[in-house]
Design a protein around this motif. Structure first.
Motif, PDB file in Angstrom:
ATOM      1  N   ASP A 143      -5.177   4.506 -11.827  1.00 53.87           N
ATOM      2  CA  ASP A 143      -3.830   4.897 -12.261  1.00 53.87           C
ATOM      3  C   ASP A 143      -3.671   6.410 -12.324  1.00 53.87           C
ATOM      4  N   ASP A 188      -1.081   8.449  -9.946  1.00 55.03           N
ATOM      5  CA  ASP A 188      -0.043   9.266 -10.580  1.00 55.03           C
ATOM      6  C   ASP A 188      -0.107  10.710 -10.097  1.00 55.03           C
ATOM      7  N   TRP A 242       2.955  12.586  -8.002  1.00 55.01           N
ATOM      8  CA  TRP A 242       3.687  13.764  -8.456  1.00 55.01           C
ATOM      9  C   TRP A 242       3.454  14.970  -7.553  1.00 55.01           C
TER      10      TRP A 242
END
Length: 125
Positions: free
Chosen positions: A36, A40, A44
């Motif tokens: 995760d 992430d 981004w």
């Protein structure tokens, strides 16, 4: 009244790694990576690239499909470089190249097009 910190205390805190920025923490190759957190981070990074490229492409009046292809190549290349060279991640543990390179692609492409079209229309018309 608070006493100001000494330089020795500040350098000791920095050497412990507690005063690093969030960006530096997310790009630290020595930190532990779970799926995760890695996804992430890649998501981004792509969003930041989509926003910045869209603003630049729109401010400089660039038009044509070659610029879309260039954005996709830059975005994919940067994400590949981050997880393979900077973070030294074994891609097979996280779903292979396809899963990692695809993370956040469509959202960043949409953001890129939105920014490019808006800035181009507002600045040049």
């Amino acid at each position: 009244m608070k006493k100001p910190r000494s330089n020795k205390a500040q350098t000791q805190q920095q050497s412990n790694g507690t005063s690093h920025s969030k960006l530096a923490r997310y790009l630290d190759p020595n930190s532990s990576w779970d799926k995760d957190k890695l996804l992430d981070t890649l998501h981004w990074i792509r969003q930041a690239l989509g926003l910045s490229c869209g603003l630049v492409w729109g401010a400089i009046p660039l038009v044509g499909a070659i610029w879309i292809i260039l954005f996709l190549a830059i975005s994919t290349g940067v994400v590949y470089w981050v997880y393979s060279q900077r973070l030294k991640i074994d891609e097979e543990e996280f779903g292979g190249h396809g899963g990692l390179l695809q993370e956040g692609l469509f959202a960043s492409f949409t953001l890129f097009l939105l920014c490019w079209i808006l800035v181009y229309s507002l600045v040049h018309f």
